[in-house]
Design a protein around this motif. Sequence first.
Motif, PDB file in Angstrom:
ATOM      1  N   ARG A  46       0.830  -1.197   0.000  1.00  0.00           N
ATOM      2  CA  ARG A  46       0.000   0.000   0.000  1.00  0.00           C
ATOM      3  C   ARG A  46       0.871   1.257   0.000  1.00  0.00           C
ATOM      4  O   ARG A  46       0.589   2.223  -0.705  1.00  0.00           O
ATOM      5  CB  ARG A  46      -0.933  -0.008   1.199  1.00  0.00           C
ATOM      6  CG  ARG A  46      -1.794   1.232   1.279  1.00  0.00           C
ATOM      7  CD  ARG A  46      -2.682   1.236   2.479  1.00  0.00           C
ATOM      8  NE  ARG A  46      -3.823   0.381   2.261  1.00  0.00           N
ATOM      9  CZ  ARG A  46      -4.742   0.137   3.162  1.00  0.00           C
ATOM     10  NH1 ARG A  46      -4.663   0.671   4.353  1.00  0.00           N
ATOM     11  NH2 ARG A  46      -5.763  -0.641   2.894  1.00  0.00           N
ATOM     12  N   ARG A  47       1.927   1.266   0.797  1.00  0.00           N
ATOM     13  CA  ARG A  47       2.802   2.446   0.875  1.00  0.00           C
ATOM     14  C   ARG A  47       3.526   2.679  -0.438  1.00  0.00           C
ATOM     15  O   ARG A  47       3.734   3.825  -0.831  1.00  0.00           O
ATOM     16  CB  ARG A  47       3.784   2.292   2.020  1.00  0.00           C
ATOM     17  CG  ARG A  47       3.101   2.419   3.357  1.00  0.00           C
ATOM     18  CD  ARG A  47       4.045   2.350   4.486  1.00  0.00           C
ATOM     19  NE  ARG A  47       3.260   2.393   5.723  1.00  0.00           N
ATOM     20  CZ  ARG A  47       3.747   2.282   6.910  1.00  0.00           C
ATOM     21  NH1 ARG A  47       5.032   2.124   7.068  1.00  0.00           N
ATOM     22  NH2 ARG A  47       2.976   2.326   7.965  1.00  0.00           N
ATOM     23  N   ARG A  92       2.367   1.893  -3.420  1.00  0.00           N
ATOM     24  CA  ARG A  92       1.367   2.472  -4.328  1.00  0.00           C
ATOM     25  C   ARG A  92       1.158   3.939  -4.011  1.00  0.00           C
ATOM     26  O   ARG A  92       1.039   4.772  -4.913  1.00  0.00           O
ATOM     27  CB  ARG A  92       0.044   1.715  -4.221  1.00  0.00           C
ATOM     28  CG  ARG A  92       0.049   0.378  -4.903  1.00  0.00           C
ATOM     29  CD  ARG A  92      -1.358  -0.190  -4.991  1.00  0.00           C
ATOM     30  NE  ARG A  92      -2.001  -0.275  -3.702  1.00  0.00           N
ATOM     31  CZ  ARG A  92      -2.385  -1.391  -3.110  1.00  0.00           C
ATOM     32  NH1 ARG A  92      -2.184  -2.543  -3.694  1.00  0.00           N
ATOM     33  NH2 ARG A  92      -2.991  -1.361  -1.944  1.00  0.00           N
ATOM     34  N   GLN A  93       1.113   4.273  -2.713  1.00  0.00           N
ATOM     35  CA  GLN A  93       0.899   5.660  -2.315  1.00  0.00           C
ATOM     36  C   GLN A  93       2.048   6.544  -2.795  1.00  0.00           C
ATOM     37  O   GLN A  93       1.819   7.670  -3.233  1.00  0.00           O
ATOM     38  CB  GLN A  93       0.754   5.768  -0.790  1.00  0.00           C
ATOM     39  CG  GLN A  93       0.313   7.138  -0.337  1.00  0.00           C
ATOM     40  CD  GLN A  93      -1.084   7.483  -0.830  1.00  0.00           C
ATOM     41  OE1 GLN A  93      -1.992   6.680  -0.747  1.00  0.00           O
ATOM     42  NE2 GLN A  93      -1.233   8.676  -1.383  1.00  0.00           N
ATOM     43  N   LYS A  94       3.275   6.042  -2.753  1.00  0.00           N
ATOM     44  CA  LYS A  94       4.422   6.811  -3.241  1.00  0.00           C
ATOM     45  C   LYS A  94       4.273   7.118  -4.728  1.00  0.00           C
ATOM     46  O   LYS A  94       4.580   8.212  -5.180  1.00  0.00           O
ATOM     47  CB  LYS A  94       5.722   6.051  -2.992  1.00  0.00           C
ATOM     48  CG  LYS A  94       6.158   6.042  -1.549  1.00  0.00           C
ATOM     49  CD  LYS A  94       7.441   5.245  -1.399  1.00  0.00           C
ATOM     50  CE  LYS A  94       7.803   5.062   0.060  1.00  0.00           C
ATOM     51  NZ  LYS A  94       9.001   4.213   0.220  1.00  0.00           N
ATOM     52  N   ILE A 102       1.441   7.317  -6.412  1.00  0.00           N
ATOM     53  CA  ILE A 102       0.332   8.260  -6.566  1.00  0.00           C
ATOM     54  C   ILE A 102       0.766   9.676  -6.185  1.00  0.00           C
ATOM     55  O   ILE A 102       0.359  10.650  -6.823  1.00  0.00           O
ATOM     56  CB  ILE A 102      -0.872   7.808  -5.704  1.00  0.00           C
ATOM     57  CG1 ILE A 102      -1.455   6.522  -6.291  1.00  0.00           C
ATOM     58  CG2 ILE A 102      -1.926   8.897  -5.600  1.00  0.00           C
ATOM     59  CD1 ILE A 102      -2.442   5.826  -5.384  1.00  0.00           C
ATOM     60  N   ASP A 103       1.604   9.804  -5.169  1.00  0.00           N
ATOM     61  CA  ASP A 103       2.012  11.118  -4.661  1.00  0.00           C
ATOM     62  C   ASP A 103       3.108  11.786  -5.482  1.00  0.00           C
ATOM     63  O   ASP A 103       3.404  12.958  -5.263  1.00  0.00           O
ATOM     64  CB  ASP A 103       2.470  10.994  -3.205  1.00  0.00           C
ATOM     65  CG  ASP A 103       1.311  10.731  -2.258  1.00  0.00           C
ATOM     66  OD1 ASP A 103       0.149  11.002  -2.638  1.00  0.00           O
ATOM     67  OD2 ASP A 103       1.567  10.261  -1.134  1.00  0.00           O
ATOM     68  N   PHE A 144     -10.132   0.979   2.313  1.00  0.00           N
ATOM     69  CA  PHE A 144      -9.855   1.198   0.901  1.00  0.00           C
ATOM     70  C   PHE A 144     -10.145  -0.113   0.182  1.00  0.00           C
ATOM     71  O   PHE A 144     -10.022  -1.183   0.754  1.00  0.00           O
ATOM     72  CB  PHE A 144      -8.387   1.559   0.668  1.00  0.00           C
ATOM     73  CG  PHE A 144      -8.012   2.917   1.161  1.00  0.00           C
ATOM     74  CD1 PHE A 144      -8.180   4.026   0.368  1.00  0.00           C
ATOM     75  CD2 PHE A 144      -7.504   3.078   2.437  1.00  0.00           C
ATOM     76  CE1 PHE A 144      -7.845   5.268   0.825  1.00  0.00           C
ATOM     77  CE2 PHE A 144      -7.154   4.318   2.913  1.00  0.00           C
ATOM     78  CZ  PHE A 144      -7.318   5.429   2.105  1.00  0.00           C
TER      79      PHE A 144
END
Length: 84
Positions: A2-3, A5-7, A9-10, A40
């Motif tokens: 998840r982290r 993927r978040q990187k 996206i950000d 989520f």
Amino acid sequence: MRRERQKVIDRPDGPELNFILSESALRRNLGDRAAMRETFTDADYLDSPEALRSYNRLWGRLQAAALGPAESRRLIRRIADEIK
């Protein structure tokens, strides 16, 4: 996972993400209130060109029927306030 993927996206050059959620999905209880705020869902990925075309047509119809961004934010805030 998840982290990571978040990187992605950000990142400044990260992907543009669009979502269409039914109000019932926002209101569906999937655990306690804390879990509801953290929930989520994972995306299903489509491989078949025929499936992609079908979902693209559906996406267009859903976008036409969906609330706009401002109305969506108001609805989400109202529902979030209800579960506090």
